[in-house]
Design a protein around this motif. Structure first.
Motif, PDB file in Angstrom:
ATOM      1  N   UNK A  11     -17.979  10.556  -7.173  1.00 24.89           N
ATOM      2  CA  UNK A  11     -17.656   9.129  -7.265  1.00 24.89           C
ATOM      3  C   UNK A  11     -18.444   8.340  -6.217  1.00 24.89           C
ATOM      4  N   UNK A  12     -19.316   7.447  -6.669  1.00 24.19           N
ATOM      5  CA  UNK A  12     -20.028   6.573  -5.755  1.00 24.19           C
ATOM      6  C   UNK A  12     -19.095   5.497  -5.221  1.00 24.19           C
ATOM      7  N   UNK A  13     -19.027   5.354  -3.887  1.00 24.63           N
ATOM      8  CA  UNK A  13     -18.104   4.387  -3.293  1.00 24.63           C
ATOM      9  C   UNK A  13     -18.837   3.231  -2.625  1.00 24.63           C
ATOM     10  N   UNK A  14     -20.152   3.113  -2.868  1.00 25.05           N
ATOM     11  CA  UNK A  14     -20.913   2.035  -2.258  1.00 25.05           C
ATOM     12  C   UNK A  14     -21.269   2.354  -0.817  1.00 25.05           C
ATOM     13  N   UNK A  15     -22.002   1.458  -0.166  1.00 26.30           N
ATOM     14  CA  UNK A  15     -22.517   1.752   1.176  1.00 26.30           C
ATOM     15  C   UNK A  15     -21.542   1.548   2.318  1.00 26.30           C
ATOM     16  N   UNK A  16     -20.435   0.846   2.100  1.00 21.62           N
ATOM     17  CA  UNK A  16     -19.508   0.643   3.213  1.00 21.62           C
ATOM     18  C   UNK A  16     -18.454  -0.409   2.976  1.00 21.62           C
ATOM     19  N   UNK A  17     -18.815  -1.494   2.304  1.00 20.72           N
ATOM     20  CA  UNK A  17     -17.861  -2.563   2.023  1.00 20.72           C
ATOM     21  C   UNK A  17     -16.891  -2.097   0.938  1.00 20.72           C
ATOM     22  N   UNK A  94      -6.215  23.935 -12.360  1.00 23.13           N
ATOM     23  CA  UNK A  94      -5.998  22.827 -13.286  1.00 23.13           C
ATOM     24  C   UNK A  94      -5.974  21.459 -12.632  1.00 23.13           C
ATOM     25  N   UNK A  95      -6.361  21.388 -11.349  1.00 16.93           N
ATOM     26  CA  UNK A  95      -6.342  20.103 -10.637  1.00 16.93           C
ATOM     27  C   UNK A  95      -7.731  19.460 -10.651  1.00 16.93           C
ATOM     28  N   UNK A  96      -7.785  18.180 -11.040  1.00 15.88           N
ATOM     29  CA  UNK A  96      -9.037  17.439 -10.972  1.00 15.88           C
ATOM     30  C   UNK A  96      -9.349  17.127  -9.518  1.00 15.88           C
ATOM     31  N   UNK A  97     -10.637  17.183  -9.186  1.00 15.92           N
ATOM     32  CA  UNK A  97     -11.098  16.936  -7.822  1.00 15.92           C
ATOM     33  C   UNK A  97     -12.139  15.823  -7.843  1.00 15.92           C
ATOM     34  N   UNK A  98     -11.970  14.811  -6.996  1.00 16.28           N
ATOM     35  CA  UNK A  98     -12.954  13.747  -6.861  1.00 16.28           C
ATOM     36  C   UNK A  98     -13.614  13.841  -5.496  1.00 16.28           C
ATOM     37  N   UNK A  99     -14.937  13.750  -5.489  1.00 18.00           N
ATOM     38  CA  UNK A  99     -15.690  13.765  -4.233  1.00 18.00           C
ATOM     39  C   UNK A  99     -16.307  12.389  -4.026  1.00 18.00           C
ATOM     40  N   UNK A 100     -15.767  11.577  -3.101  1.00 17.47           N
ATOM     41  CA  UNK A 100     -16.362  10.273  -2.822  1.00 17.47           C
ATOM     42  C   UNK A 100     -17.689  10.430  -2.093  1.00 17.47           C
ATOM     43  N   UNK A 101     -18.688   9.671  -2.559  1.00 22.75           N
ATOM     44  CA  UNK A 101     -20.025   9.722  -1.969  1.00 22.75           C
ATOM     45  C   UNK A 101     -20.467   8.321  -1.602  1.00 22.75           C
ATOM     46  N   UNK A 102     -21.093   8.175  -0.462  1.00 26.14           N
ATOM     47  CA  UNK A 102     -21.625   6.877  -0.072  1.00 26.14           C
ATOM     48  C   UNK A 102     -22.700   6.427  -1.067  1.00 26.14           C
ATOM     49  N   UNK A 103     -22.743   5.130  -1.332  1.00 25.71           N
ATOM     50  CA  UNK A 103     -23.740   4.593  -2.248  1.00 25.71           C
ATOM     51  C   UNK A 103     -23.485   5.023  -3.678  1.00 25.71           C
ATOM     52  N   UNK A 104     -24.559   5.360  -4.371  1.00 26.92           N
ATOM     53  CA  UNK A 104     -24.454   5.853  -5.745  1.00 26.92           C
ATOM     54  C   UNK A 104     -24.564   7.368  -5.746  1.00 26.92           C
ATOM     55  N   UNK A 127     -19.965  12.265 -13.331  1.00 27.92           N
ATOM     56  CA  UNK A 127     -20.445  11.375 -12.276  1.00 27.92           C
ATOM     57  C   UNK A 127     -19.976   9.950 -12.540  1.00 27.92           C
ATOM     58  N   UNK A 128     -19.557   9.274 -11.475  1.00 30.27           N
ATOM     59  CA  UNK A 128     -19.112   7.887 -11.564  1.00 30.27           C
ATOM     60  C   UNK A 128     -20.047   7.045 -10.696  1.00 30.27           C
ATOM     61  N   UNK A 129     -20.779   6.155 -11.326  1.00 27.41           N
ATOM     62  CA  UNK A 129     -21.791   5.373 -10.622  1.00 27.41           C
ATOM     63  C   UNK A 129     -21.184   4.466  -9.557  1.00 27.41           C
ATOM     64  N   UNK A 130     -21.960   4.227  -8.502  1.00 26.05           N
ATOM     65  CA  UNK A 130     -21.552   3.313  -7.440  1.00 26.05           C
ATOM     66  C   UNK A 130     -22.686   2.367  -7.092  1.00 26.05           C
ATOM     67  N   UNK A 131     -22.428   1.417  -6.210  1.00 23.64           N
ATOM     68  CA  UNK A 131     -23.458   0.464  -5.789  1.00 23.64           C
ATOM     69  C   UNK A 131     -24.395   1.150  -4.789  1.00 23.64           C
ATOM     70  N   UNK A 132     -25.689   1.258  -5.103  1.00 23.42           N
ATOM     71  CA  UNK A 132     -26.624   1.894  -4.155  1.00 23.42           C
ATOM     72  C   UNK A 132     -26.782   1.052  -2.892  1.00 23.42           C
ATOM     73  N   UNK A 133     -27.012   1.713  -1.785  1.00 24.78           N
ATOM     74  CA  UNK A 133     -27.140   1.001  -0.515  1.00 24.78           C
ATOM     75  C   UNK A 133     -28.266  -0.015  -0.541  1.00 24.78           C
ATOM     76  N   UNK A 134     -29.388   0.327  -1.181  1.00 26.49           N
ATOM     77  CA  UNK A 134     -30.513  -0.608  -1.151  1.00 26.49           C
ATOM     78  C   UNK A 134     -30.255  -1.855  -1.986  1.00 26.49           C
TER      79      UNK A 134
END
Length: 232
Positions: A11-17, A94-104, A127-134
């Motif tokens: 999961x993309x969580x964006x760069x910080x905001x 049987x448990x879903x796992x989400x890994x938050x990632x900075x940016x996309x 994959x879940x898209x996020x806002x890229x840092x750039x």
């Protein structure tokens, strides 16, 4: 009856905001009982800290994942294998796992290394898209990244910058912090500092903005999350 296996989400969580977290990112993480979060040696989990500002994670199982900064491929592989094993233990239950990632999640993301290993073990991934840092940095600076018929190039600051800076179009130099003196020297020699800008830790409390690198440059270490935009 065979137990349903969990799904491993990147999961993309964006760069910080935290306001840049998407509705889908929040929904997926809200539905997953386990959050697998990269953790530094000092115990920091930056991606999780961003998520915590946008949603309540008190009912989640937090699985810290430890990676290495070593450039040794064997050492990196071992860390990725260990992390994949830890994630798969929950998936097998049987448990879903989400890994938050900075940016996309598709851009220089550790999740992508684990994704392949988890797939090899027979589990589903998404994959879940996020806002890229750039993109966030361009918006913060109020500049366009592309013009008609002009390409955009993305490269790590550790690249052969003499070659990269001669490519046509605008350039994004990511993860440039530890190489910043060399990056600035290369831009001065092969591009234009006046047409270059940098933001460190975009969207985070310690954000630092350098709108014109010919007029102002960082006097000390810029840290890992420093991104430079070099305009053509």
């Amino acid at each position: 009856m065979e137990m349903k296996q969990g799904i491993f989400y990147g999961v993309g969580v964006g760069p910080g905001d935290p306001e840049l977290l998407t509705v889908k990112a929040l929904r997926i993480m809200g539905e997953c009982p386990v959050l697998a979060c990269p953790q530094t040696k000092s115990g920091e989990m930056l991606a999780l800290d961003i998520v915590r500002q946008a949603m309540d994670v008190s009912d989640k199982t937090i699985l810290p994942l430890h990676f290495t900064m070593s450039r040794d491929a064997a050492v990196q592989r071992a860390a990725h294998e260990k992390a994949a094993d830890e994630v798969c233990r929950y998936l097998a239950q049987g448990q879903d796992v989400a890994m938050p990632n900075l940016g996309d999640v598709s851009i220089y993301s550790t999740y992508c290394y684990l994704m392949e290993l988890v797939r090899e073990r027979g589990f589903q991934t998404q994959m879940v898209a996020g806002v890229p840092s750039f993109c966030a940095i361009a918006a913060r600076l109020g500049v366009s990244l592309t013009e008609m018929k002009s390409p955009l190039h993305i490269a790590p600051g550790s690249s052969d910058l003499e070659e990269v800076l001669h490519w046509p179009g605008n350039k994004i130099l990511m993860k440039s912090g530890s190489q910043m003196p060399e990056v600035l020297k290369a831009i001065a020699e092969h591009a234009s500092l006046e047409k270059s800008a940098m933001i460190q830790n975009c969207g985070l409390p310690d954000e630092r903005v350098f709108e014109n690198l010919a007029e102002k440059q960082p006097e000390d270490s810029t840290g890992y999350f420093a991104t430079v935009i070099v305009k053509e």
